[in-house]
Design an enzyme around this catalytic site. Structure first.
Site, short mmCIF file in Angstrom:
data_model
loop_
_atom_site.label_atom_id
_atom_site.label_comp_id
_atom_site.label_asym_id
_atom_site.label_seq_id
_atom_site.Cartn_x
_atom_site.Cartn_y
_atom_site.Cartn_z
N VAL A 28 0.70 -1.22 -0.08
CA VAL A 28 0.03 0.03 -0.08
C VAL A 28 0.92 1.33 0.00
CG1 VAL A 28 -1.59 1.31 1.15
CG2 VAL A 28 -1.92 -1.04 1.06
N ALA A 29 1.98 1.21 0.89
CA ALA A 29 2.78 2.26 0.89
C ALA A 29 3.48 2.70 -0.53
CB ALA A 29 3.80 2.37 2.02
N GLU A 33 -2.07 7.06 -2.09
CA GLU A 33 -3.27 7.22 -2.59
C GLU A 33 -3.48 8.49 -3.52
OE1 GLU A 33 -5.83 7.46 0.80
OE2 GLU A 33 -5.69 5.28 1.38
N ASP A 75 -1.21 17.80 -50.22
CA ASP A 75 -2.10 18.35 -51.31
C ASP A 75 -2.09 19.84 -51.56
OD1 ASP A 75 -4.25 17.72 -53.18
OD2 ASP A 75 -5.55 18.53 -51.63
#
Length: 277
Positions: A28-29, A33, A75
């Site tokens: 998690v670290a 988040e 073109d």
């Protein structure tokens, strides 16, 4: 790795639980988040800055590809130019101008709308507008010389013809590429009327105009008394009298020169692709 090392020191179930808890904590670290929000914010700011320079990139690999470009093929019509043809020059070969402009207006499928705009092929709208500016009204001319038949333009013939009725018989007009129209002409309109065609001189004039970047159209006519011959295009378009040459140009976009200059400054070679002469 830490989890694996700690697993070697496990002596009880409590140790297993502690090791697993530590491993999950480390995972998690490793992904904060706030990272997704920060990443989205940074990318949004980057896109905003690039948009201020007229560039938005969805895939970074495309930037690498663009940085490797050495040649750009573009073109011409509508890309480097405005796609709005206009008559730039004309040569009546010493003859009057009115027959040439009449032929350009009648041998033409462009239509003038109520708001003054022209609808049709850019070359034809340019020719029709040129005649209109000279004082020829399409409605009046079509009533005076009503169209009875048309042999439309195609890429093989490189010319178009229309047949018109009149009190004394009929008159037909032909317009197209000089190399297609000239071989079907025997006369050219001079100051005193029709004279023998000098095809070499006329072709040299046409090539000189084309060398200046203009689209050149040869315009001719033929006329007769009584009923018109019911022939196919190739058989009908014979023994024409050349009325003159009309040269048109499609003006370049104002930003085209700067774009080409930027390419050259960046070491990129621009190449123009066109179906014109």
């Amino acid at each position: 790795v830490v989890t694996v090392l700690l697993m070697t020191e496990i002596r009880s179930l409590a140790d297993v639980e502690a090791v697993l808890l530590l491993g999950v904590s480390l995972a998690v670290a490793a992904v904060p988040e706030g990272l997704p929000a920060i990443l989205s914010l940074v990318l949004a700011i980057g896109v905003q800055r690039m948009a201020s320079r007229s560039a938005i990139v969805k895939k970074l690999s495309s930037v690498e590809t663009l940085g490797s470009v050495t040649v750009i093929c573009s073109d011409k019509t509508g890309t480097l130019t405005l796609n709005r043809m206009q008559v730039q020059s004309h040569d009546t070969l010493g003859g009057p101008l009115a027959p040439l402009q009449t032929a350009c207006l009648l041998c033409n499928d462009a239509q003038r709308m109520e708001d003054g705009t022209w609808v049709g092929d850019p070359t034809e709208t340019a020719l029709a507008d040129w005649a209109w500016q000279a004082g020829l009204d399409p409605q009046v001319m079509n009533e005076r010389l009503p169209r009875q038949r048309e042999w439309p333009f195609d890429s093989d013939r490189k010319r178009m013809s229309t047949l018109h009725g009149r009190d004394s018989g009929w008159i037909a007009f032909t317009k197209g590429a000089p190399e297609s129209v000239l071989p079907r002409c025997t006369l050219q309109w001079g100051a005193q009327g029709p004279v023998p065609l000098d095809a070499t001189q006329v072709l040299a004039l046409a090539q000189g105009l084309a060398a200046q970047g203009m689209r050149v159209m040869a315009v001719a006519q033929q006329e007769g008394h009584g009923a018109h011959p019911d022939l196919g295009a190739d058989a009908f378009e014979q023994g024409l009298t050349l009325l003159g040459l009309v040269a048109l140009i499609d003006p370049p976009r104002p930003e085209a020169a700067a774009a080409v200059a930027e390419c050259l400054a960046a070491g990129i070679r621009p190449v123009m692709i066109t179906g014109d002469h």
